[in-house]
Design a protein around this motif. Structure first.
Motif, PDB file in Angstrom:
ATOM      1  N   LEU A 122     -29.598 139.582   7.744  1.00 26.49           N
ATOM      2  CA  LEU A 122     -28.553 138.634   8.131  1.00 26.49           C
ATOM      3  C   LEU A 122     -27.351 138.758   7.196  1.00 26.49           C
ATOM      4  CD1 LEU A 122     -30.547 135.405   9.032  1.00 26.49           C
ATOM      5  CD2 LEU A 122     -29.383 136.957  10.570  1.00 26.49           C
ATOM      6  N   ASP A 181     -26.502  95.805  29.133  1.00 28.57           N
ATOM      7  CA  ASP A 181     -25.288  96.442  29.600  1.00 28.57           C
ATOM      8  C   ASP A 181     -25.705  97.400  30.697  1.00 28.57           C
ATOM      9  OD1 ASP A 181     -22.718  97.151  29.844  1.00 28.57           O
ATOM     10  OD2 ASP A 181     -22.624  98.372  28.028  1.00 28.57           O
ATOM     11  N   GLY A 182     -24.865  97.586  31.692  1.00 28.72           N
ATOM     12  CA  GLY A 182     -25.276  98.503  32.737  1.00 28.72           C
ATOM     13  C   GLY A 182     -24.179  98.733  33.737  1.00 28.72           C
ATOM     14  N   GLU A 183     -24.556  99.266  34.853  1.00 29.96           N
ATOM     15  CA  GLU A 183     -23.554  99.619  35.839  1.00 29.96           C
ATOM     16  C   GLU A 183     -22.960  98.386  36.514  1.00 29.96           C
ATOM     17  OE1 GLU A 183     -24.603 102.847  38.585  1.00 29.96           O
ATOM     18  OE2 GLU A 183     -26.032 103.477  37.053  1.00 29.96           O
ATOM     19  N   ASP A 184     -23.857  97.450  36.789  1.00 27.97           N
ATOM     20  CA  ASP A 184     -23.355  96.272  37.490  1.00 27.97           C
ATOM     21  C   ASP A 184     -24.245  95.077  37.159  1.00 27.97           C
ATOM     22  OD1 ASP A 184     -21.747  94.784  39.034  1.00 27.97           O
ATOM     23  OD2 ASP A 184     -21.908  96.068  40.827  1.00 27.97           O
ATOM     24  N   ILE A 185     -23.756  93.930  37.564  1.00 31.88           N
ATOM     25  CA  ILE A 185     -24.528  92.716  37.289  1.00 31.88           C
ATOM     26  C   ILE A 185     -25.725  92.648  38.226  1.00 31.88           C
ATOM     27  CG2 ILE A 185     -24.456  90.215  37.523  1.00 31.88           C
ATOM     28  CD1 ILE A 185     -21.589  90.400  36.398  1.00 31.88           C
ATOM     29  N   LEU A 211     -28.702  87.214  36.964  1.00 31.20           N
ATOM     30  CA  LEU A 211     -27.540  86.362  36.732  1.00 31.20           C
ATOM     31  C   LEU A 211     -27.816  84.932  37.185  1.00 31.20           C
ATOM     32  CD1 LEU A 211     -24.578  86.122  35.926  1.00 31.20           C
ATOM     33  CD2 LEU A 211     -23.991  86.723  38.269  1.00 31.20           C
ATOM     34  N   ARG A 218     -28.806  77.959  32.052  1.00 31.51           N
ATOM     35  CA  ARG A 218     -27.764  77.287  31.284  1.00 31.51           C
ATOM     36  C   ARG A 218     -27.521  75.871  31.781  1.00 31.51           C
ATOM     37  NH1 ARG A 218     -22.280  80.277  30.195  1.00 31.51           N
ATOM     38  NH2 ARG A 218     -21.759  79.276  32.157  1.00 31.51           N
ATOM     39  N   LYS A 219     -27.539  75.775  33.109  1.00 27.85           N
ATOM     40  CA  LYS A 219     -27.363  74.436  33.680  1.00 27.85           C
ATOM     41  C   LYS A 219     -28.483  73.527  33.224  1.00 27.85           C
ATOM     42  CE  LYS A 219     -24.027  75.371  36.935  1.00 27.85           C
ATOM     43  NZ  LYS A 219     -22.694  74.818  36.869  1.00 27.85           N
ATOM     44  N   ILE A 253     -28.475  90.740  31.970  1.00 30.41           N
ATOM     45  CA  ILE A 253     -28.163  90.459  33.369  1.00 30.41           C
ATOM     46  C   ILE A 253     -27.609  91.670  34.093  1.00 30.41           C
ATOM     47  CG2 ILE A 253     -27.797  87.985  33.081  1.00 30.41           C
ATOM     48  CD1 ILE A 253     -24.742  88.839  32.925  1.00 30.41           C
ATOM     49  N   TYR A 254     -27.757  92.856  33.503  1.00 26.63           N
ATOM     50  CA  TYR A 254     -27.225  94.059  34.163  1.00 26.63           C
ATOM     51  C   TYR A 254     -28.354  94.953  34.635  1.00 26.63           C
ATOM     52  CZ  TYR A 254     -22.662  92.862  32.325  1.00 26.63           C
ATOM     53  OH  TYR A 254     -21.488  92.224  32.057  1.00 26.63           O
ATOM     54  N   ARG A 266     -28.769 102.530  36.979  1.00 27.12           N
ATOM     55  CA  ARG A 266     -29.606 103.531  37.608  1.00 27.12           C
ATOM     56  C   ARG A 266     -29.967 104.528  36.530  1.00 27.12           C
ATOM     57  NH1 ARG A 266     -26.667 105.793  42.605  1.00 27.12           N
ATOM     58  NH2 ARG A 266     -25.103 104.938  41.229  1.00 27.12           N
ATOM     59  N   LYS A 324     -31.359 107.710  35.642  1.00 29.59           N
ATOM     60  CA  LYS A 324     -31.764 108.942  36.301  1.00 29.59           C
ATOM     61  C   LYS A 324     -32.739 109.674  35.394  1.00 29.59           C
ATOM     62  CE  LYS A 324     -29.980 113.079  38.387  1.00 29.59           C
ATOM     63  NZ  LYS A 324     -28.811 113.924  38.485  1.00 29.59           N
ATOM     64  N   ASP A 342     -36.098 124.808  26.754  1.00 26.58           N
ATOM     65  CA  ASP A 342     -35.710 123.494  26.287  1.00 26.58           C
ATOM     66  C   ASP A 342     -36.033 122.508  27.402  1.00 26.58           C
ATOM     67  OD1 ASP A 342     -34.437 121.399  25.065  1.00 26.58           O
ATOM     68  OD2 ASP A 342     -32.484 121.941  25.893  1.00 26.58           O
ATOM     69  N   THR A 369     -22.022 106.102  32.044  1.00 31.13           N
ATOM     70  CA  THR A 369     -22.036 105.888  33.483  1.00 31.13           C
ATOM     71  C   THR A 369     -20.607 105.766  33.994  1.00 31.13           C
ATOM     72  OG1 THR A 369     -22.082 103.499  33.226  1.00 31.13           O
ATOM     73  CG2 THR A 369     -24.203 104.618  33.354  1.00 31.13           C
ATOM     74  N   SER A 409     -19.310 103.282  35.444  1.00 30.96           N
ATOM     75  CA  SER A 409     -18.691 101.992  35.097  1.00 30.96           C
ATOM     76  C   SER A 409     -18.213 101.975  33.647  1.00 30.96           C
ATOM     77  CB  SER A 409     -19.630 100.821  35.342  1.00 30.96           C
ATOM     78  OG  SER A 409     -20.907 101.257  35.632  1.00 30.96           O
ATOM     79  N   ARG A 451     -16.124  97.233  34.619  1.00 31.79           N
ATOM     80  CA  ARG A 451     -17.211  96.483  35.217  1.00 31.79           C
ATOM     81  C   ARG A 451     -16.930  94.986  35.150  1.00 31.79           C
ATOM     82  NH1 ARG A 451     -19.835  98.318  30.441  1.00 31.79           N
ATOM     83  NH2 ARG A 451     -21.107  99.723  31.694  1.00 31.79           N
ATOM     84  N   TYR A 452     -17.723  94.250  35.863  1.00 34.00           N
ATOM     85  CA  TYR A 452     -17.629  92.794  35.779  1.00 34.00           C
ATOM     86  C   TYR A 452     -18.401  92.308  34.584  1.00 34.00           C
ATOM     87  CZ  TYR A 452     -15.412  92.167  40.276  1.00 34.00           C
ATOM     88  OH  TYR A 452     -14.517  92.167  41.290  1.00 34.00           O
ATOM     89  N   LEU A 500     -19.573  88.715  32.429  1.00 33.43           N
ATOM     90  CA  LEU A 500     -19.787  87.284  32.629  1.00 33.43           C
ATOM     91  C   LEU A 500     -18.954  86.538  31.600  1.00 33.43           C
ATOM     92  CD1 LEU A 500     -21.559  85.734  34.548  1.00 33.43           C
ATOM     93  CD2 LEU A 500     -23.275  85.604  32.712  1.00 33.43           C
ATOM     94  N   ARG A 554     -23.318 112.540  32.565  1.00 31.13           N
ATOM     95  CA  ARG A 554     -24.123 112.822  33.749  1.00 31.13           C
ATOM     96  C   ARG A 554     -23.249 113.344  34.876  1.00 31.13           C
ATOM     97  NH1 ARG A 554     -27.567 107.369  33.872  1.00 31.13           N
ATOM     98  NH2 ARG A 554     -27.164 107.605  36.080  1.00 31.13           N
ATOM     99  N   LYS A 605     -15.658  98.812  43.274  1.00 31.75           N
ATOM    100  CA  LYS A 605     -16.085  97.432  43.105  1.00 31.75           C
ATOM    101  C   LYS A 605     -14.945  96.442  43.267  1.00 31.75           C
ATOM    102  CE  LYS A 605     -19.851  98.598  40.146  1.00 31.75           C
ATOM    103  NZ  LYS A 605     -19.965  99.099  38.785  1.00 31.75           N
ATOM    104  N   LEU A 638     -22.529 136.202  12.138  1.00 33.04           N
ATOM    105  CA  LEU A 638     -23.961 135.995  12.402  1.00 33.04           C
ATOM    106  C   LEU A 638     -24.216 135.273  13.709  1.00 33.04           C
ATOM    107  CD1 LEU A 638     -25.354 135.023   8.933  1.00 33.04           C
ATOM    108  CD2 LEU A 638     -25.625 137.145  10.175  1.00 33.04           C
ATOM    109  N   SER A 670     -29.565 133.620   3.568  1.00 34.43           N
ATOM    110  CA  SER A 670     -28.621 134.719   3.794  1.00 34.43           C
ATOM    111  C   SER A 670     -27.190 134.244   3.625  1.00 34.43           C
ATOM    112  CB  SER A 670     -28.777 135.275   5.201  1.00 34.43           C
ATOM    113  OG  SER A 670     -30.083 135.652   5.430  1.00 34.43           O
TER     114      SER A 670
END
Lengths: 1092, 292
Positions: free
Chosen positions: A355, A830-834, A839, A846-847, A856-857, A860, A862, A1001, B95, B97, B102-103, B105, B136, B157, B234, B282
């Motif tokens: 090397l 946390d996520g793509e949507d509620i 929710l 809370r009420k 609350i999310y 998907r 994969k 891999d 993602t 979103s 996103r929405y 609360l 992704r 959305k 190398l 090396s």
């Protein structure tokens, strides 16, 4: 009964057969008056008694009378009578023993002290026990007594006879043979004889069969061992024998041969250390002594004890491991040697150096041992000199120059850096047409005046000279292969030119290295200093050689003064100036060539005479300068001078000694090889590629760089064979010299042999686990990877048709795996949507006054299916068994003998020729068809391999579908070729499969082992403990797989599988199939289970 | 440093590069980028890690002036006319979103929150998606409508389509070297961008960069550049990636701080680029040949 008068006795004697009477009378005559009457009577009476004891006893009496007078000369009469009476007793037992006794007496008695006569006789007596075989034995003893007595003390002989007597209880033949052997070999021993016989005694008690071997070993003991050392050795052998070891004779031979390689001082040390070891483990003594030369080739005698102590520690923890340690069959042992040793082996740093070289040079250079190069027969013969041919750097196989390892490494580094500089700074890129930077170009116009002056046929050479220069363009293509060759063709005295060029170019490179690599400057300087100190005295060299030596020393950056011949101070100054001009950070190889021409002009014109020692003067040439005019003046002066000299009286020119760290520099060969190799890679349309062997030969015949290995000097056509080898090396010769590739050679290595090495392509060496030693046996198995042959794709489609129902089901199951890959994950922070449900819950909470969840999310997630799997198929001979033939016959166990084995195998395979039943392997094949079909649906990465083999050096590994290969016709055809072959050595096959999986891999990696029974191979699975061995090794291989986060799974159809599978797999998953015909449906099922 | 401000805070789409970044052009990349920007062509940067891709985008963001619309006041400070730079480092859990919005609360109701991409589109910033292949594949498709002639961002959305502001530019980067074949860029994605290839600067230039960035003298900088060149030799045989200019600069900085050069190379280069013991040794040997 006692007769008192001689006449009466004579009367009785006269009734005996004639030979007795004759001998009686002859002896009586000889005695004459020397014997008194009374004694005569006693004498004669004893003879008569002997004769009358048995039917054939008269023969003994004959011998008695014959020997009498001689014996009487030696011993006084009382002892004489003892002698006679003992003989008489023996004759009484057996007349033929008596015959031997009396016959051997004249030779033996002089060698015995008088008081020992009786002892001697009783030794013979002891050997006799009434059988006729013992008669022969006792007779043999007496017959060979003269030889024994001449060499052995009576005490030694007594001990030896003891051995024989013990042996005789087992086998008379052996005892007789040993007497004969002893007669031959015991005299070869000296002070050590007693110890040896003592050892034989121990052996006779413990292991009588070994006695003969030990006696036979004596002549084979090397002469390098003196008596004292042999005494030592025998004492160890004695203790070994006493402990019941059954390889004492082998130990004697091996140990003595090993010891013979050491000097006496080291031998003593080894014995002293062996004394330490014998306390711990007597079994370790033979391997320890046997291996000392190997160990000592790597470490010093002082370090041997450290190595031994480490071994003793291992012994205490694990006796088996300790044994392997001393056999150097354990990694621990090797690593201890390695760490103790200051010797640096190239193999241990090869990759690092490679090397390093690649980094420096920026090209794909290889690093190899010089021995490798010498064996290629392409012009290099030195085995220790570093060198390069432009593509590979060759270094000595090991370095033992310094006592510290790191210094040896530094030395390697300097060697490497110098060799790499040839590549990095373009030694081999020499271009004849390229301009020099520092000099005016002389190359196109230079003509060798020396050639014109000295050539015998001046005219013709002048003509040829003119020719070659008149049309250089034409000749480039026709007569020169390389620019380097074209350059050296300029010179008549090629060797001189080469030496000048070497000195200048090496100096240039060293200068560049030191400028470009400040970090290595210091060690480089040290090495140069050392090289300067090793230079031979310049004053003893003839002039031309001396001048080159001056250049060499300047190139070594000698800051000090150099002796110069007083008459030639001017020349030396100019030469010094020229060479130092090249030592410039911008200089190129073309500059070196120009400097070479200039220096050559001067030196070639000088007489190669010895200069008297007083005509030398120290000069400082450092920083000298010159002008071209000065040079021209000098040359023409010299020309005039040499023309004036009618007789040059030159000594033959000899090259100065090489500089060690620079090694060999062969610019012509190097450029030739690189050119050839480059062409090999380039387009085949290249016109220059059509180099013929003749062209290369022509070039080689002129070159002075060729060196032949010594052993081949008798060769008929050295240049021709060099040319051939060079073409082969460059890959130009497609001659088929590798027959039988593809099918494994069944070469045979002893199981007891050492580590294996291989250079063949597609072979891999793996360690093997020895559970007894609790350590790996290093480099124990060779796996040979081969492509499976291609059969008929018909099988594939037929199997699919036969199983079409099942296939449909399997496919559906596999397809259903697909949607599982997308998963909606709920209740995330946390996520793509509620996530509406979550929710609403949170708001209600809370009420209601509760703390709401903030999850609350949804997202998907994969889940990418990312699976790689290797199927490892057992292709052992046992898979040829018909599936309904459920009884597993004992004939499974393959014969041990290789020849028988092959016959057995052929008959097994022959069976498959025309069969109407299904074999295990057929089911395996069908399962593979179904599985590949299913796997193609989900797109997992998969490989299918078969394994078999014979012996540890022939583990066959057949590629049916490589992991990275696309599925296609060829794979279908290969599946058809899956067939029962040899044995089952699972460990190495698993290890190789793991190495395959390591290259991909994937999130999930699976190793699927499908076999029909326990692992078995020669030296792997026989005889009790070895069965365990195979199972443990396989288990370790599976564990290794797990360590690489590969999931191993074993599937077997061996109904007796549970017991060893439990050991083999323990906590790993495995399954035993009750019914092999279930395999096609079970396999896909298991696969799905494993991967989801 | 005063005690009052330990850090600076920017709204993501308001972040501009205010100090001229140091960047030495190797070829025609500046004029290329400018031309592409004028033509509103999205750009793909290819090249090994640490060769200056990010530095280049910062440099361009600093130098590109927002096309001034006639009606606005000319007295705007220089800062305001600069193009903001929105950088998103992509990762495999990124993602759609995360990019678009996103929405959330808030109190008793949900509230829409723009993602960085949406903000850049609205603000007319340069949106730099670093290491795009890490994201992704289903995420990357959302940039498709933005990266062709339409230059729109549909937000499903919200039921809205945003047309990108004039000065908006999408730039993505990826390193074709080390990622496995699995993580290749889809053709439908890559063929929307013009591609600019980056590589390590040539030795002399790299030495200049190292000297400037680290403050070492030209001799050391030269040696470090040589070191870089040797180590890159190398690539393929012992290393997956050559050493980045960034690491060489780090080594230079350590040397400038008084760390012995061999040691600096060890920590900044040797140990950083590989875990393979032999390769490490090396490379260390190369360093010890170059530095005293």
């Amino acid at each position: 009964m006692v007769k008192h008068n001689l006449a009466a006795i004579e009367n009785e004697i006269s009734a005996l057969p004639a030979p007795v009477i004759d001998e009686y009378k002859r002896s009586l005559n000889l005695f004459g008056e020397s014997l008194e009457e009374q004694d005569k009577i006693a004498w004669a009476q004893e003879g008569l008694k002997i004769a009358q004891q048995a039917i054939r006893a008269w023969e003994a009496a004959t011998e008695y009378f014959r020997a009498s007078f001689e014996i009487y000369q030696i011993v006084p009469f009382p002892q004489f009578l003892i002698w006679a009476r003992n003989g008489s007793n023996l004759s009484k037992e057996s007349p033929s023993i008596g015959v031997s006794y009396f016959r051997s007496s004249p030779m033996s008695i002089p060698l015995i002290k008088h008081r020992n006569i009786e002892t001697w006789a009783s030794m013979g007596q002891n050997l006799y026990n009434g059988t006729w075989k013992s008669t022969t034995l006792a007779s043999k003893f007496f017959e060979s007594s003269p030889v024994f007595l001449q060499n052995l003390t009576i005490y030694e002989l007594e001990m030896f006879v003891n051995v024989i007597a013990t042996l005789a209880q087992k086998s008379y033949d052996l005892a007789t043979e040993c007497i004969l052997l002893g007669q031959r070999s015991l005299p070869q021993l000296h002070s050590d004889r007693e110890q040896f016989i003592k050892m034989l005694n121990s052996l006779a008690d413990q292991n009588w069969r070994e006695v003969k071997g030990c006696l036979e070993a004596i002549p084979r003991l090397p002469k390098q061992l003196n008596g004292k050392q042999r005494d030592h050795l025998f004492s160890f052998a004695d203790r070994l024998a006493a402990s019941g070891s059954n390889n004492v004779s082998q130990f004697l031979i091996e140990a003595s041969q090993s010891l013979g390689l050491l000097n006496p001082e080291h031998q003593d040390r080894v014995f002293a250390l062996a004394e330490l070891l014998i306390v711990e483990s007597i079994d370790s003594i033979p391997p320890f002594i046997k291996n000392t030369p190997i160990v000592l080739s790597k470490i010093t005698i002082a370090q041997l004890e450290d190595w031994l102590q480490e071994g003793i520690t291992t012994l205490k923890q694990n006796p088996e491991g300790g044994l392997s340690y001393f056999r150097i069959e354990s990694s621990r042992s090797e690593s201890v040697i390695e760490s103790l040793s200051s010797i640096l082996n190239l193999s241990s740093v090869q990759h690092i150096i490679e090397l390093y070289s690649q980094a420096l040079s920026g090209s794909d250079v290889q690093v190899e041992s010089t021995a490798e190069l010498a064996s290629k027969g392409i012009g290099w013969a030195e085995e220790r000199q570093p060198t390069t041919e432009g593509k590979t750097i060759y270094l000595p196989g090991n370095i033992n120059r310094y006592h510290e390892k790191y210094k040896n490494f530094a030395w390697y580094k300097v060697l490497t850096t110098h060799q790499v500089s040839h590549l990095e700074f373009g030694s081999f890129n020499f271009d004849f047409e390229k301009d020099s930077i520092l000099f005016e170009n002389l190359r196109p116009t230079f003509s060798d005046t020396y050639r014109i002056l000295t050539s015998e046929n001046a005219e013709s050479s002048q003509i040829s000279n003119i020719e070659s220069h008149s049309s250089p363009e034409d000749s480039i293509e026709t007569s020169w292969i390389t620019d380097m060759q074209r350059f050296f063709d300029l010179f008549h005295h090629r060797k001189l030119a080469l030496d000048i060029f070497t000195a200048v170019e090496d100096g240039r490179l060293d200068h560049l290295v030191k400028v470009r690599y400040p970090g290595i400057r210091a060690p480089y300087r040290d090495v140069q200093e050392e090289a300067l100190l090793e230079r031979p005295p310049i004053e003893q060299m003839p002039l031309q050689q001396a001048l080159i030596e001056i250049l060499l020393r300047l190139s070594l950056d000698s800051g000090r003064v150099i002796p110069v011949p007083v008459m030639y101070t001017e020349e030396a100054r100019v030469l010094g100036a020229i060479v130092q001009k090249v030592f410039n950070s911008d200089s190129t190889v073309e500059d070196s060539s120009e400097a070479t021409i200039r220096i050559y002009q001067v030196i070639s014109l000088m007489p190669n005479n010895q200069i008297p020692e007083e005509d030398w003067e120290n000069q400082n040439l450092e920083g000298a300068e010159y002008t071209e005019e000065e040079l021209q003046q000098l040359v023409s002066d010299l020309q005039n001078q040499s023309e004036g000299d009618s007789e040059p009286a030159n000594e033959e020119y000899d090259s100065p000694q090489q500089v060690d760290y620079r090694g060999e520099f062969k610019p012509e060969l190097g450029q030739l090889l690189s050119t050839l190799k480059d062409q090999d890679g380039a387009s085949s349309e290249d016109a220059t590629q059509q180099l013929s062997k003749e062209q290369i030969e022509e070039m080689l015949s002129k070159s002075v760089e060729l060196q032949q290995p010594d052993q081949e000097t008798g060769q008929m056509d050295p240049v021709g064979s060099f040319a051939e080898n060079i073409m082969k090396e460059a890959g130009l010769d497609p001659a088929p010299d590798t027959p039988g590739q593809g099918q494994g050679r069944l070469s045979h290595h002893e199981e007891k042999g050492g580590p294996l090495f291989t250079k063949e392509p597609d072979t891999y060496v793996y360690d093997e686990w020895d559970f007894r030693a609790d350590d790996y046996k290093p480099r124990w198995c060779i796996v040979r990877e081969k492509m499976a042959g291609e059969g008929d794709a018909q099988f594939y489609s037929e199997s699919l048709r036969n199983y079409s129902q099942m296939m449909l089901k399997i496919r559906r199951q596999f397809e259903s795996l697909m949607p599982e890959m997308f998963r909606k994950v709920k209740r995330l922070e946390d996520g793509e949507d509620i996530d509406l449900d979550a929710l609403i819950e949170a708001i209600i909470d809370r009420k209601a006054g509760q703390d709401p969840s903030n999850r609350i999310y949804w997202a998907r997630n994969k889940v990418q299916r990312d699976v790689s799997v290797v199927f490892l198929l057992d292709m052992s001979a046992s898979t040829a068994e018909a599936i309904d033939e459920s009884k597993r016959a004992a004939e499974w166990d393959a014969p041990d003998d290789p020849v028988e084995y092959m016959i057995w195998l052929r008959s097994r395979r022959g069976e498959g020729g025309r069969r109407n039943y299904k074999r295990i392997i057929d089911i395996e094949k069908e399962s593979m068809v179904l599985l590949t079909n299913a796997l193609e649906v989900i797109g997992d990465t998969y490989g299918i391999y078969g394994f078999s083999g014979y012996g540890r050096e022939n583990v066959e590994f057949y590629v049916i579908k490589d992991l990275k290969e696309q599925f296609g016709e060829q794979v279908k055809k290969r599946i058809d070729k899956i067939a029962p072959l040899h044995a089952t050595r699972m460990g190495p096959a698993i290890r190789h499969a793991v190495s395959k999986l390591k290259t991909v891999d994937s999130r999930t990696k699976i190793l699927f082992l499908i076999s029909d029974g326990r692992p078995q191979d020669r030296g792997y699975s026989r005889e009790g403990v070895e069965k365990e061995y195979a199972v443990h090794d396989t288990r370790m291989a599976l564990l290794e797989a797990r360590r690489e986060s590969i999931v191993p799974f074993a599937l077997t159809v061996d109904k007796a599988g549970h017991d060893y599978l439990k050991t083999m797999c323990q906590d790993m998953a495995y399954e035993v199939l009750e019914d092999i015909s279930q395999l096609p449906q079970r396999l896909p099922y298991l696969y799905r289970r494993l991967t989801v | 440093m005063g005690s009052e401000t330990q850090y600076k805070e920017h709204i993501i789409e308001e972040y501009t590069v205010d100090k001229e970044p140091y960047y030495v052009p190797v070829g025609d990349e500046i004029s290329l980028f400018k031309a592409a920007y004028e033509e509103k062509m999205p750009i793909l940067f290819k090249g090994p890690t640490g060769c200056g891709k990010t530095r280049f985008i910062e440099y361009m963001a600093y130098h590109l002036a927002r096309p001034t619309t006639g009606g606005k006041k000319q007295s705007k400070s220089e800062k305001d006319s600069r193009i903001p730079l929105v950088t998103v480092a992509c990762h495999e859990d990124l993602t759609a979103s995360d990019l678009v919005g996103r929405y959330l609360l808030q109190g008793d109701e949900t509230k829409w929150m723009d993602g960085p991409l949406t903000r850049a589109v609205k603000r007319g910033a340069i949106c730099y998606l670093d290491e795009i292949v890490e994201a992704r594949k289903d995420t990357t498709v959302i940039i498709h409508p933005l990266s062709d002639y339409r230059r729109i961002l549909p937000v499903e959305k919200l039921g809205t389509v945003f047309e990108a502001a004039e000065s908006f530019l999408l730039v993505i980067s990826y390193n074709p070297g080390y990622q496995s074949a699995l993580k290749d860029l889809k053709h439908s994605t890559r063929q929307r961008f013009i591609a600019m290839e980056f590589d390590y600067p040539p030795k002399d230039l790299e030495a200049e960069i190292i000297a400037h960035e680290s403050g070492v003298d030209s001799v050391v900088a030269e040696s470090l550049a040589t070191f870089g060149e040797k180590v890159r030799n190398l690539k393929g045989s012992g290393l997956l990636e050559g050493v980045s200019t960034r690491l060489l600069v780090y080594a230079g900085r350590l040397i400038a701080r008084g760390i012995p050069p061999r040691r600096a190379c060890q920590v900044a280069v040797v140990w950083s680029i590989t875990d393979d013991a032999e390769a490490q040794q090396s490379i260390q040997e190369v360093a010890s040949s170059l530095f005293e």
